[in-house]
Design a protein around this motif. Structure first.
Motif, PDB file in Angstrom:
ATOM      1  N   PHE A 120       9.217 -73.960  57.462  1.00 40.66           N
ATOM      2  CA  PHE A 120      10.018 -73.927  58.686  1.00 40.66           C
ATOM      3  C   PHE A 120      10.925 -72.694  58.708  1.00 40.66           C
ATOM      4  O   PHE A 120      11.161 -72.116  59.783  1.00 40.66           O
ATOM      5  N   ASP A 123       8.810 -69.823  59.759  1.00 33.64           N
ATOM      6  CA  ASP A 123       8.532 -69.919  61.186  1.00 33.64           C
ATOM      7  C   ASP A 123       9.714 -69.429  62.011  1.00 33.64           C
ATOM      8  O   ASP A 123       9.541 -68.676  62.985  1.00 33.64           O
ATOM      9  N   GLU A 124      10.915 -69.838  61.633  1.00 31.53           N
ATOM     10  CA  GLU A 124      12.103 -69.402  62.372  1.00 31.53           C
ATOM     11  C   GLU A 124      12.275 -67.888  62.287  1.00 31.53           C
ATOM     12  O   GLU A 124      12.639 -67.231  63.268  1.00 31.53           O
ATOM     13  N   ARG A 127       9.773 -65.917  64.523  1.00 29.56           N
ATOM     14  CA  ARG A 127       9.986 -66.006  65.969  1.00 29.56           C
ATOM     15  C   ARG A 127      10.648 -64.740  66.509  1.00 29.56           C
ATOM     16  O   ARG A 127      10.667 -64.507  67.726  1.00 29.56           O
ATOM     17  N   ILE A 167       1.691 -71.733  61.279  1.00 31.44           N
ATOM     18  CA  ILE A 167       2.775 -70.831  60.855  1.00 31.44           C
ATOM     19  C   ILE A 167       2.222 -69.728  59.969  1.00 31.44           C
ATOM     20  O   ILE A 167       2.532 -68.543  60.150  1.00 31.44           O
ATOM     21  N   GLU A 168       1.386 -70.098  58.999  1.00 28.41           N
ATOM     22  CA  GLU A 168       0.890 -69.095  58.058  1.00 28.41           C
ATOM     23  C   GLU A 168      -0.118 -68.142  58.694  1.00 28.41           C
ATOM     24  O   GLU A 168      -0.473 -67.123  58.087  1.00 28.41           O
ATOM     25  N   GLN A 170       0.490 -66.563  61.504  1.00 25.38           N
ATOM     26  CA  GLN A 170       1.219 -65.600  62.333  1.00 25.38           C
ATOM     27  C   GLN A 170       1.214 -64.208  61.701  1.00 25.38           C
ATOM     28  O   GLN A 170       1.231 -64.065  60.474  1.00 25.38           O
ATOM     29  N   LYS A 459      13.661 -78.245  59.891  1.00 27.07           N
ATOM     30  CA  LYS A 459      13.579 -77.263  60.972  1.00 27.07           C
ATOM     31  C   LYS A 459      14.964 -76.872  61.463  1.00 27.07           C
ATOM     32  O   LYS A 459      15.280 -75.682  61.572  1.00 27.07           O
TER      33      LYS A 459
END
Length: 536
Positions: A120, A123-124, A127, A167-168, A170, A459
């Motif tokens: 998480f 992912d943040e 972004r 996520i992985e 990206q 998250k």
């Protein structure tokens, strides 16, 4: 009632933001958000659009027409929340996420830990355009407790790994798996190679009981036992004495309930999951007929969540009993006590395996020569300390002896110190301010806040930490990378992990299972080598 939340969900607000009529609560900014066991759908205002199911990363929402018999109580659980919390304001919610533009390739962050907290956090970070993230983990496989902690009979919960797969994938994401920070490279190495290091290493050890006999064979931490049946490489080849008719679990949180379910489950049913083959064989040959869960406090203070209790009460081939109800406790005190009172009123079918939820009981000592033969227990009573917390103390009454060959302590996780970082021994966390240990060093997950919350709690935790990191970067407080670091072992990358994943799934498909986990380094590395061979 068109849609229903059916278990402890991630509570990350994905479904809240997706709902066009704002019928899912508690929402961000409302009391209980981020700390509630689950979110709730209002049956009066849901318009049956299904947007929430698309947004939910763990498939916790279902149409009411697709609920199984054991899930039907969630209808009342969702509706009851709104009788107690009307939420009259139904203004549709729309939140525009804050994005910060970073020049391409400008901000490089090392994340240590590939479990939910680390994923998480990655992912943040991703972004925000211009950020690159390298996720490190000492194991050859990612996802932490989502892979090796969630019980094998909870395959729906493991579907959060599909989100991790997105996520992985990206741009800007990469793995260094099979690399241990502190052994294969150091904290200083990471700081030299990146602008910042974010630790999401979790809480890898368990709390001890501190009683006589705790180190006898057959006295095991639930943490290790869960790792065993989930095929964790550190624990997959352990042996546990299952030639006993009674097992005792000290503690009554969700992990304790998981262990009790696995020990009393039909091995034929478990054979259709991703349980470790070694554990499955041991459970098939085992003799456990009863699992007793001991709680020092009463039913109102039980640590397990309502959804997990509902799952336990829905078991068809296992009797569930409740013992140790305090005098004067009103069953209508909470949803949890109402459910426990219903369980206590059931008549056992007899002749079946059984799980006993025993309250107001404390362990005294384990007895046996080299292996556990019995556990001495004593009754407790409740009292309030100065700050109003309800605690338990021995009554001084007679002790009782439970014959058993397996005692599992499940009284909480505890983090280890992180080399190079400060550590608070009392809370077993790294001291921080909004996730910031210092400019360039950050924490998220259990090493930050302690072992609390659910998978998705990570998250909102990651959002806070990443905001601190980006503030420091914008203020010029982060030093740029100085050099590329070579690890002492060859790291596995994303392609290697995907090769392992494909091989496990293929082995599972041949047996009608989600996957067959590789549990030793040779098998894992062998599957990973297939990815390298394919590239050459």
């Amino acid at each position: 009632m068109p849609y229903v939340v059916t278990r402890s969900c991630c509570a990350d607000a994905s479904c809240v933001l997706a709902c066009p009529v704002n019928c899912i609560h508690p929402a961000p900014g409302e009391p209980g958000f981020g700390t509630a066991e689950m979110l709730y759908v209002d049956p009066r205002t849901c318009v049956d659009c299904g947007a929430c199911t698309t947004a939910c990363p763990v498939d916790a929402l279902k149409p009411h027409t697709k609920l199984g018999e054991g899930e039907l109580p969630f209808l009342e659980l969702n509706a009851g929340y709104y009788r107690r919390n009307p939420h009259a304001d139904r203004t549709p919610m729309y939140v525009v996420p804050r994005r910060r533009s970073v020049p391409e390739g400008e901000l490089s962050v090392a994340v240590v830990g590939a479990g939910p907290a680390g994923m998480f956090a990655a992912d943040e970070l991703l972004r925000h355009p211009g950020v690159s993230v390298t996720v490190h983990d000492r194991l050859p496989t990612p996802y932490g407790l989502a892979r090796a902690g969630v019980a094998p009979d909870h395959q729906d919960t493991k579907q959060v790994t599909r989100l991790f797969g997105a996520i992985e994938s990206q741009p800007g994401f990469r793995y260094r798996l099979g690399v241990e920070v502190g052994t294969d490279l150091t904290h200083a190495d990471l700081l030299a190679e990146h602008h910042a290091v974010l630790y999401a290493v979790g809480a890898a050890t368990d709390r001890r009981l501190g009683i006589e006999g705790e180190d006898l064979r057959g006295s095991v931490s639930a943490t290790d036992f869960v790792g065993w049946y989930n095929g964790h490489p550190d624990r997959a080849h352990d042996d546990h004495p299952l030639d006993t008719e009674r097992a005792v679990v000290i503690g009554n949180g969700n992990v304790a309930l998981d262990v009790a379910r696995i020990l009393t489950a039909d091995p034929g049913t478990l054979a259709r999951t991703d349980i470790s083959d070694r554990a499955l064989a041991a459970l098939r040959a085992g003799r456990v007929r009863e699992v007793v869960l001991l709680g020092r406090r009463g039913p109102a203070q039980a640590a397990f969540t309502v959804p997990e209790l509902l799952a336990l009460s829905a078991l068809k081939d296992v009797d569930v009993l409740v013992e140790g109800w305090p005098d004067g406790l009103d069953p209508d005190t909470s949803e949890k006590t109402r459910l426990l009172a219903d369980l206590a009123a059931r008549t056992p079918a007899g002749g079946r395996r059984r799980i006993v939820l025993r309250f107001l009981t404390s362990p005294v000592r384990l007895t046996g020569d080299t292996s556990v033969r019995a556990l001495e227990i004593t009754p407790t009573e409740l009292y309030e300390d100065e700050d109003g917390t309800v605690r338990a103390r021995p009554t001084g009454g007679d002790t009782q002896t439970l014959e058993t060959g397996l005692v599992l302590r499940s009284v909480g996780y505890r983090a280890r110190p992180v080399p190079g970082l400060p550590f608070d021994e009392a809370s077993a966390t790294v001291p921080h301010e909004h996730g910031r240990v210092g400019p360039g060093v950050y924490v998220a997950g259990w090493i930050k806040r302690g072992p609390t919350g659910f998978i998705g709690t990570n998250k909102t935790c990651a959002q806070e930490t990443v905001a601190s990191l980006l503030d420091d970067f914008a203020a010029g407080r982060l030093t740029g990378p100085a050099r590329v670091v070579r690890t002492r072992t060859q790291a596995l990358d994303l392609d290697a992990w995907r090769a392992i994943d494909r091989a496990e799934r293929a082995a599972g498909e041949a047996q009608g299972r989600p996957r067959v986990k590789f549990t030793d380094a040779e098998s894992l590395l062998g599957a990973a080598r297939a990815a390298r061979t394919a590239r050459t």
